[in-house]
Design a protein around this motif. Structure first.
Motif, PDB file in Angstrom:
ATOM      1  N   GLN A 105     -34.245  66.921  73.372  1.00 16.22           N
ATOM      2  CA  GLN A 105     -34.662  66.353  72.098  1.00 16.22           C
ATOM      3  C   GLN A 105     -35.973  66.971  71.627  1.00 16.22           C
ATOM      4  O   GLN A 105     -36.727  67.536  72.416  1.00 16.22           O
ATOM      5  N   THR A 106     -36.203  66.874  70.341  1.00 15.75           N
ATOM      6  CA  THR A 106     -37.497  67.267  69.808  1.00 15.75           C
ATOM      7  C   THR A 106     -38.463  66.107  69.983  1.00 15.75           C
ATOM      8  O   THR A 106     -38.059  64.935  69.934  1.00 15.75           O
ATOM      9  N   LEU A 107     -39.717  66.422  70.170  1.00 18.56           N
ATOM     10  CA  LEU A 107     -40.751  65.400  70.291  1.00 18.56           C
ATOM     11  C   LEU A 107     -41.969  65.885  69.527  1.00 18.56           C
ATOM     12  O   LEU A 107     -42.432  67.010  69.719  1.00 18.56           O
ATOM     13  N   SER A 108     -42.460  65.019  68.641  1.00 18.48           N
ATOM     14  CA  SER A 108     -43.576  65.405  67.781  1.00 18.48           C
ATOM     15  C   SER A 108     -44.286  64.154  67.297  1.00 18.48           C
ATOM     16  O   SER A 108     -44.082  63.062  67.823  1.00 18.48           O
ATOM     17  N   GLY A 109     -45.097  64.316  66.273  1.00 20.12           N
ATOM     18  CA  GLY A 109     -45.761  63.177  65.672  1.00 20.12           C
ATOM     19  C   GLY A 109     -45.047  62.680  64.433  1.00 20.12           C
ATOM     20  O   GLY A 109     -45.570  61.855  63.687  1.00 20.12           O
ATOM     21  N   SER A 110     -43.833  63.178  64.228  1.00 19.85           N
ATOM     22  CA  SER A 110     -43.033  62.792  63.074  1.00 19.85           C
ATOM     23  C   SER A 110     -41.958  61.800  63.476  1.00 19.85           C
ATOM     24  O   SER A 110     -41.489  61.797  64.621  1.00 19.85           O
ATOM     25  N   LYS A 111     -41.531  60.965  62.551  1.00 21.15           N
ATOM     26  CA  LYS A 111     -40.417  60.052  62.809  1.00 21.15           C
ATOM     27  C   LYS A 111     -39.102  60.811  62.863  1.00 21.15           C
ATOM     28  O   LYS A 111     -38.128  60.349  63.458  1.00 21.15           O
ATOM     29  N   ASN A 112     -39.066  61.963  62.218  1.00 17.15           N
ATOM     30  CA  ASN A 112     -37.863  62.776  62.238  1.00 17.15           C
ATOM     31  C   ASN A 112     -37.724  63.462  63.585  1.00 17.15           C
ATOM     32  O   ASN A 112     -38.708  63.956  64.143  1.00 17.15           O
ATOM     33  N   LYS A 113     -36.515  63.494  64.117  1.00 21.53           N
ATOM     34  CA  LYS A 113     -36.275  64.193  65.375  1.00 21.53           C
ATOM     35  C   LYS A 113     -34.797  64.518  65.486  1.00 21.53           C
ATOM     36  O   LYS A 113     -33.962  63.999  64.736  1.00 21.53           O
TER      37      LYS A 113
END
Length: 210
Positions: A105-113
């Motif tokens: 999975q992608t992991l970031s500071g965004s709600k989108n993933k």
């Protein structure tokens, strides 16, 4: 008092080094509207970026805590807005189920993933990774594409973990094309898979040899 740009650079260093032990000790809070008055005027232009990286590190801490019994692989990239992000992979080597769960999975500071839920199967003649579910929260944000464009590189790292545990390397990725029409049409998903080398048969089975 440290300015926000200095704090941002420090958070980026933690993300670059992937020092999970140090990251787990961080205490971070986003800047909300009601406490902006504490900032210097020069800091205002950094608020969104600062909050992004705070959320990124908080999301990472939660992920590591909930997957602490699994093998974790962390790969660093940049998103469409040139912000740091991770593709993070968990491999549940010690599972007692048929096949080994592998989640990408992608992991970031965004709600989108985007996330790709898979199962590793080992056979006498070959081993495969079967995609059970591939989804993005929102379409055309670049997160699903980020996984697909880097998938062969991701598999190389997964294979290192498999070899360390005396398991055969993944030689083929398989799955079934199933589009969530609320997010992406079947046509667009088909074109996305094909763009990154997948073969799709007339029953919507997908595959790519590595």
């Amino acid at each position: 008092m440290e300015t926000l740009d200095i704090k941002i650079n420090k958070m980026k260093q933690y993300i670059n080094t992937k020092d999970i032990s140090a990251i787990n000790k961080l205490k971070l809070s986003v800047i909300k509207d009601n406490n902006k008055y504490n900032l210097n005027e020069d800091d205002f232009k950094y608020i969104d970026e600062y909050n992004y990286y705070v959320k990124f590190l908080r999301n990472l801490k939660r992920y590591i805590k909930s997957n602490d019994k699994k093998n974790i692989i962390i790969k660093e990239y940049k998103d469409n807005l040139d912000r740091l992000m991770y593709i993070i992979i968990s491999i549940d080597i010690n599972t007692i189920s048929v096949g080994i769960p592998v989640n990408i999975q992608t992991l970031s500071g965004s709600k989108n993933k985007a996330y790709m839920e898979c199962v590793y199967y080992q056979y006498k003649e070959r081993s495969s990774l079967y995609i059970n579910n591939f989804r993005a929260i929102k379409s055309k944000k670049g997160y699903g594409r980020k996984i697909l464009i880097n998938l062969k590189d991701i598999i190389r790292d997964i294979n290192k973990v498999l070899k360390e545990n005396n398991l055969k390397e993944v030689k083929i990725i398989e799955g079934l094309l199933v589009a969530d029409e609320n997010i992406i049409s079947e046509k667009d998903l088909r074109n996305l898979y094909k763009k990154y080398g997948f073969i799709i048969d007339n029953q919507n089975n997908i595959s790519i040899n590595l």
